[in-house]
Motif scaffolding. Sequence first.
Motif, PDB file in Angstrom:
ATOM      1  N   TYR A  19      45.433  31.788  38.206  1.00 51.49           N
ATOM      2  CA  TYR A  19      46.093  32.215  36.973  1.00 51.49           C
ATOM      3  C   TYR A  19      46.775  33.567  37.173  1.00 51.49           C
ATOM      4  O   TYR A  19      47.914  33.776  36.757  1.00 51.49           O
ATOM      5  N   GLY A  20      46.099  34.478  37.847  1.00 49.15           N
ATOM      6  CA  GLY A  20      46.682  35.793  38.126  1.00 49.15           C
ATOM      7  C   GLY A  20      47.932  35.687  38.981  1.00 49.15           C
ATOM      8  O   GLY A  20      48.933  36.367  38.736  1.00 49.15           O
ATOM      9  N   TYR A  21      47.890  34.818  39.978  1.00 50.54           N
ATOM     10  CA  TYR A  21      49.063  34.626  40.830  1.00 50.54           C
ATOM     11  C   TYR A  21      50.223  34.054  40.020  1.00 50.54           C
ATOM     12  O   TYR A  21      51.370  34.475  40.185  1.00 50.54           O
ATOM     13  N   GLN A  22      49.945  33.109  39.146  1.00 47.98           N
ATOM     14  CA  GLN A  22      51.002  32.535  38.317  1.00 47.98           C
ATOM     15  C   GLN A  22      51.663  33.606  37.445  1.00 47.98           C
ATOM     16  O   GLN A  22      52.888  33.646  37.324  1.00 47.98           O
ATOM     17  N   VAL A  23      50.867  34.456  36.851  1.00 53.21           N
ATOM     18  CA  VAL A  23      51.387  35.539  36.008  1.00 53.21           C
ATOM     19  C   VAL A  23      52.238  36.487  36.844  1.00 53.21           C
ATOM     20  O   VAL A  23      53.370  36.817  36.477  1.00 53.21           O
ATOM     21  N   TYR A  80      55.502  34.834  38.150  1.00 49.74           N
ATOM     22  CA  TYR A  80      56.455  34.662  37.059  1.00 49.74           C
ATOM     23  C   TYR A  80      57.181  35.977  36.771  1.00 49.74           C
ATOM     24  O   TYR A  80      58.388  36.002  36.567  1.00 49.74           O
ATOM     25  N   MET A  81      56.426  37.064  36.777  1.00 48.81           N
ATOM     26  CA  MET A  81      57.020  38.375  36.489  1.00 48.81           C
ATOM     27  C   MET A  81      57.905  38.867  37.624  1.00 48.81           C
ATOM     28  O   MET A  81      58.979  39.412  37.388  1.00 48.81           O
ATOM     29  N   LEU A  82      57.439  38.702  38.843  1.00 47.31           N
ATOM     30  CA  LEU A  82      58.097  39.330  39.991  1.00 47.31           C
ATOM     31  C   LEU A  82      59.086  38.424  40.720  1.00 47.31           C
ATOM     32  O   LEU A  82      59.986  38.913  41.397  1.00 47.31           O
ATOM     33  N   GLN A  83      58.854  37.128  40.653  1.00 50.09           N
ATOM     34  CA  GLN A  83      59.688  36.166  41.373  1.00 50.09           C
ATOM     35  C   GLN A  83      59.709  36.436  42.879  1.00 50.09           C
ATOM     36  O   GLN A  83      60.690  36.160  43.560  1.00 50.09           O
ATOM     37  N   GLU A  84      58.623  37.017  43.376  1.00 44.92           N
ATOM     38  CA  GLU A  84      58.481  37.313  44.803  1.00 44.92           C
ATOM     39  C   GLU A  84      57.042  37.054  45.209  1.00 44.92           C
ATOM     40  O   GLU A  84      56.114  37.658  44.672  1.00 44.92           O
ATOM     41  N   GLU A  85      56.877  36.171  46.174  1.00 41.95           N
ATOM     42  CA  GLU A  85      55.537  35.756  46.584  1.00 41.95           C
ATOM     43  C   GLU A  85      54.697  36.913  47.125  1.00 41.95           C
ATOM     44  O   GLU A  85      53.540  37.075  46.734  1.00 41.95           O
ATOM     45  N   ASP A  86      55.269  37.704  48.036  1.00 42.79           N
ATOM     46  CA  ASP A  86      54.496  38.776  48.665  1.00 42.79           C
ATOM     47  C   ASP A  86      54.018  39.811  47.647  1.00 42.79           C
ATOM     48  O   ASP A  86      52.856  40.236  47.680  1.00 42.79           O
ATOM     49  N   LEU A  87      54.900  40.229  46.753  1.00 53.21           N
ATOM     50  CA  LEU A  87      54.499  41.203  45.737  1.00 53.21           C
ATOM     51  C   LEU A  87      53.471  40.605  44.781  1.00 53.21           C
ATOM     52  O   LEU A  87      52.535  41.289  44.365  1.00 53.21           O
ATOM     53  N   ALA A  88      53.636  39.328  44.440  1.00 52.99           N
ATOM     54  CA  ALA A  88      52.686  38.666  43.550  1.00 52.99           C
ATOM     55  C   ALA A  88      51.296  38.608  44.193  1.00 52.99           C
ATOM     56  O   ALA A  88      50.288  38.891  43.539  1.00 52.99           O
ATOM     57  N   LEU A  89      51.246  38.268  45.465  1.00 48.27           N
ATOM     58  CA  LEU A  89      49.966  38.233  46.176  1.00 48.27           C
ATOM     59  C   LEU A  89      49.318  39.612  46.213  1.00 48.27           C
ATOM     60  O   LEU A  89      48.107  39.745  46.003  1.00 48.27           O
ATOM     61  N   VAL A 143      46.614  42.199  35.908  1.00 47.94           N
ATOM     62  CA  VAL A 143      47.567  41.665  36.886  1.00 47.94           C
ATOM     63  C   VAL A 143      48.980  42.140  36.545  1.00 47.94           C
ATOM     64  O   VAL A 143      49.736  42.561  37.423  1.00 47.94           O
ATOM     65  N   MET A 144      49.329  42.110  35.271  1.00 47.12           N
ATOM     66  CA  MET A 144      50.655  42.553  34.850  1.00 47.12           C
ATOM     67  C   MET A 144      50.860  44.030  35.176  1.00 47.12           C
ATOM     68  O   MET A 144      51.936  44.426  35.646  1.00 47.12           O
ATOM     69  N   ARG A 145      49.839  44.830  34.941  1.00 48.60           N
ATOM     70  CA  ARG A 145      49.943  46.265  35.246  1.00 48.60           C
ATOM     71  C   ARG A 145      50.181  46.495  36.733  1.00 48.60           C
ATOM     72  O   ARG A 145      51.044  47.275  37.130  1.00 48.60           O
ATOM     73  N   HIS A 146      49.429  45.787  37.561  1.00 49.61           N
ATOM     74  CA  HIS A 146      49.611  45.928  39.011  1.00 49.61           C
ATOM     75  C   HIS A 146      50.963  45.385  39.462  1.00 49.61           C
ATOM     76  O   HIS A 146      51.606  45.967  40.341  1.00 49.61           O
ATOM     77  N   ALA A 147      51.412  44.293  38.865  1.00 52.80           N
ATOM     78  CA  ALA A 147      52.716  43.723  39.222  1.00 52.80           C
ATOM     79  C   ALA A 147      53.838  44.706  38.892  1.00 52.80           C
ATOM     80  O   ALA A 147      54.733  44.934  39.712  1.00 52.80           O
ATOM     81  N   ILE A 148      53.775  45.301  37.724  1.00 54.37           N
ATOM     82  CA  ILE A 148      54.803  46.279  37.329  1.00 54.37           C
ATOM     83  C   ILE A 148      54.784  47.484  38.257  1.00 54.37           C
ATOM     84  O   ILE A 148      55.837  47.947  38.704  1.00 54.37           O
ATOM     85  N   HIS A 149      53.586  47.969  38.548  1.00 54.01           N
ATOM     86  CA  HIS A 149      53.477  49.132  39.433  1.00 54.01           C
ATOM     87  C   HIS A 149      54.040  48.833  40.828  1.00 54.01           C
ATOM     88  O   HIS A 149      54.783  49.639  41.393  1.00 54.01           O
ATOM     89  N   LEU A 150      53.707  47.683  41.373  1.00 54.33           N
ATOM     90  CA  LEU A 150      54.208  47.319  42.701  1.00 54.33           C
ATOM     91  C   LEU A 150      55.724  47.162  42.701  1.00 54.33           C
ATOM     92  O   LEU A 150      56.404  47.585  43.638  1.00 54.33           O
ATOM     93  N   LYS A 151      56.253  46.553  41.660  1.00 52.15           N
ATOM     94  CA  LYS A 151      57.710  46.373  41.581  1.00 52.15           C
ATOM     95  C   LYS A 151      58.403  47.728  41.480  1.00 52.15           C
ATOM     96  O   LYS A 151      59.420  47.964  42.151  1.00 52.15           O
ATOM     97  N   LEU A 157      45.140  43.546  44.468  1.00 52.08           N
ATOM     98  CA  LEU A 157      44.765  44.831  43.862  1.00 52.08           C
ATOM     99  C   LEU A 157      43.976  44.627  42.577  1.00 52.08           C
ATOM    100  O   LEU A 157      42.987  45.326  42.324  1.00 52.08           O
ATOM    101  N   ALA A 158      44.400  43.664  41.774  1.00 55.23           N
ATOM    102  CA  ALA A 158      43.691  43.384  40.525  1.00 55.23           C
ATOM    103  C   ALA A 158      42.282  42.852  40.798  1.00 55.23           C
ATOM    104  O   ALA A 158      41.333  43.227  40.102  1.00 55.23           O
ATOM    105  N   LEU A 159      42.141  41.994  41.799  1.00 56.94           N
ATOM    106  CA  LEU A 159      40.819  41.475  42.157  1.00 56.94           C
ATOM    107  C   LEU A 159      39.881  42.596  42.596  1.00 56.94           C
ATOM    108  O   LEU A 159      38.711  42.623  42.207  1.00 56.94           O
ATOM    109  N   LEU A 160      40.401  43.512  43.387  1.00 53.96           N
ATOM    110  CA  LEU A 160      39.572  44.642  43.828  1.00 53.96           C
ATOM    111  C   LEU A 160      39.130  45.497  42.647  1.00 53.96           C
ATOM    112  O   LEU A 160      37.981  45.920  42.567  1.00 53.96           O
ATOM    113  N   GLU A 161      40.056  45.743  41.733  1.00 53.09           N
ATOM    114  CA  GLU A 161      39.722  46.580  40.577  1.00 53.09           C
ATOM    115  C   GLU A 161      38.724  45.890  39.650  1.00 53.09           C
ATOM    116  O   GLU A 161      37.737  46.491  39.242  1.00 53.09           O
TER     117      GLU A 161
END
Length: 90
Positions: free
Chosen positions: A20-24, A27-36, A68-76, A41-45
């Motif tokens: 579910y986290g990967y899907q979110v 969807y936000m990033l449209q990039e596999e590596d950043l999504a992973l 997950v969204m917070r980490h995705a935004i930060h990474l992007k 990072l979210a799993l560790l936290e």
Amino acid sequence: MDRMMSFGHKIEILRGLETYGYQVAHYMLQEEDLALDAVKLALLEISAKDDFFTEEIASQRAQWRKLVMRHAIHLKQTWLVAKQRNPILN
């Protein structure tokens, strides 16, 4: 639910949220590596937050999605800044 939860049970919960986290993130990033990376990072936290594992499933999913969204935004943002500094990055 018992306050002290086994490591195996925590892993089971995290595995259930991973897809579910990967899907979110994807969807936000449209990039596999950043999504992973966002999910990792979210799993560790989240794994360090014992209270998370005693929450209801709906609450866990909502917290998980936000994290997950917070980490995705930060990474992007980090990726965009790095790309801006070095336009050769693609």
